[in-house]
Design a protein around this motif. Structure first.
Motif, short mmCIF file in Angstrom:
data_model
loop_
_atom_site.label_atom_id
_atom_site.label_comp_id
_atom_site.label_asym_id
_atom_site.label_seq_id
_atom_site.Cartn_x
_atom_site.Cartn_y
_atom_site.Cartn_z
N SER A 135 58.77 36.34 -18.52
CA SER A 135 57.43 36.13 -17.97
C SER A 135 56.83 37.48 -17.64
O SER A 135 57.53 38.38 -17.15
CB SER A 135 57.48 35.26 -16.71
OG SER A 135 57.87 33.95 -17.01
N MET A 136 55.55 37.61 -17.90
CA MET A 136 54.85 38.86 -17.56
C MET A 136 53.50 38.51 -16.97
O MET A 136 52.85 37.54 -17.36
CB MET A 136 54.69 39.75 -18.79
CG MET A 136 53.96 39.15 -19.95
SD MET A 136 53.89 40.32 -21.34
CE MET A 136 53.02 39.33 -22.57
N ASP A 137 53.13 39.31 -15.99
CA ASP A 137 51.88 39.07 -15.28
C ASP A 137 51.42 40.39 -14.66
O ASP A 137 52.20 41.33 -14.52
CB ASP A 137 52.06 38.00 -14.21
CG ASP A 137 50.72 37.43 -13.76
OD1 ASP A 137 49.69 37.81 -14.34
OD2 ASP A 137 50.71 36.60 -12.83
N CYS A 142 53.02 33.87 -20.38
CA CYS A 142 51.96 34.69 -19.79
C CYS A 142 50.73 33.81 -19.61
O CYS A 142 50.68 32.66 -20.05
CB CYS A 142 51.64 35.90 -20.68
SG CYS A 142 51.21 35.46 -22.37
N TYR A 199 46.67 39.49 -23.18
CA TYR A 199 47.70 38.63 -23.74
C TYR A 199 47.23 37.83 -24.95
O TYR A 199 48.03 37.45 -25.80
CB TYR A 199 48.22 37.67 -22.67
CG TYR A 199 48.78 38.37 -21.46
CD1 TYR A 199 49.54 39.53 -21.58
CD2 TYR A 199 48.55 37.89 -20.17
CE1 TYR A 199 50.05 40.17 -20.47
CE2 TYR A 199 49.07 38.51 -19.06
CZ TYR A 199 49.81 39.66 -19.21
OH TYR A 199 50.32 40.30 -18.11
N TYR A 243 51.51 30.35 -23.51
CA TYR A 243 50.37 30.51 -22.61
C TYR A 243 50.34 29.35 -21.62
O TYR A 243 50.60 28.20 -21.97
CB TYR A 243 49.06 30.56 -23.39
CG TYR A 243 48.95 31.76 -24.31
CD1 TYR A 243 48.66 33.01 -23.81
CD2 TYR A 243 49.16 31.63 -25.69
CE1 TYR A 243 48.55 34.11 -24.64
CE2 TYR A 243 49.05 32.72 -26.53
CZ TYR A 243 48.76 33.96 -26.00
OH TYR A 243 48.66 35.04 -26.83
N THR A 300 53.15 30.95 -13.89
CA THR A 300 53.99 32.07 -14.27
C THR A 300 54.85 32.46 -13.08
O THR A 300 54.33 32.67 -11.99
CB THR A 300 53.13 33.28 -14.71
OG1 THR A 300 52.20 33.56 -13.68
CG2 THR A 300 52.40 32.96 -15.99
#
Length: 282
Positions: free
Chosen positions: A123-125, A183, A189, A207, A216
């Motif tokens: 996970s990326m944020d 994400c 993204y 997504y 997320t």
């Protein structure tokens, strides 16, 4: 409470039925004889008012009663009473129709799949904050959903899709490639560059559903670790790019410089105590 017009009608029905006289009926129903004998006459001005209202509402479809009455009173100079004009306005059914708000139907959020091993789902944020001079900076956090391990942390004033790709490419050689990356729908993204890179690397981009920003894991579960690990990077960025005043906030909240310094000192003390317990330093 019975209105005078209703009492007058009751008195008239009693007289027409031959039950009583006009004087006795007026005294019984508390109606004056003048009111009893009154006959409403249609005024020719009502037709003029109706014509003006129809013309105004046809020419200006977004006008309500207030604008129509002000136009007749202040622009045209008519001295008609607002109650009279409004009564005709309602009889003509010229009231503006208020459209109800359309409620956006949100689909029920699907349950997040829990990974069973590392490198199944990352996970990326982004996290945002502001420097003392008013400039905003961003922090990209990448972690593994299986054990919540922080894999990458990038801090800069601007983090476009190219920087996101570079951060992921720095993690893959020592960590391995994930099966999927979760994400949100941010511009970095959904860009074509990131999607093309993921397709080349055979990585699926998951997504989140629109309107569910908490889908997320990096959005809420890693605020504390991100602050702990990101203090050196933020301090170095502040010293290199801003020579005026220290940082006024950290994480997702903006606080005073004193609060930030105390938080940083707590982190340093905790790291020193941990090092002392491991290596036996005094």
């Amino acid at each position: 409470m019975v209105r005078p017009s209703q009492r007058r009608e009751m008195a008239r029905r009693a007289v027409q039925a031959g039950i009583t006289s006009i004087v006795h009926a007026c005294g019984t129903f508390e109606v004056s004889q003048t009111c009893y004998r009154y006959q409403a006459k249609a005024c020719q001005e009502n037709a003029i008012i109706a014509d003006w209202l129809l013309r105004l509402t046809s020419a200006y479809r977004d006008w309500g009663f207030g604008l129509c009455f002000l136009h007749l009173r202040n622009v045209k100079g008519f001295a008609w009473n607002h109650n009279r004009v409004y009564r005709i306005y309602r009889d003509l059914e010229l009231n503006l129709r208020i459209k109800p708000r359309k409620r956006i139907v949100r689909e029920a959020p699907e349950p997040l799949a829990v990974p069973e091993a590392v490198n199944q789902t990352w996970s990326m944020d982004f996290m945002h904050d502001q420097l003392a001079d008013g400039r905003s900076f961003r922090m990209l956090n990448v972690l593994d959903d299986f054990n919540r391990q922080g894999l990458a942390m990038e801090v800069d004033i601007s983090l476009p899709a190219a920087r996101v790709i570079r951060s992921l490419e720095q993690v893959i050689p020592w960590r391995g490639k994930p099966h999927a990356i979760r994400c949100d729908n941010g511009p970095e993204y959904i860009s074509g560059a990131l999607q093309a890179w993921a397709e080349r690397q055979d990585i699926a981009l998951l997504y989140i559903q629109p309107g569910n920003l908490s889908r997320t894991p990096t959005s809420s579960a890693t605020t504390g670790p991100c602050v702990t690990l990101g203090l050196p990077a933020i301090c170095s960025m502040t010293s290199n790019r801003s020579k005026t005043s220290p940082l006024v906030g950290y994480g997702l909240t903006t606080t005073s410089a004193q609060t930030w310094r105390s938080a940083a000192s707590r982190q340093c003390r905790s790291l020193h105590c941990r090092r002392s317990s491991i290596f036996g330093d005094r």
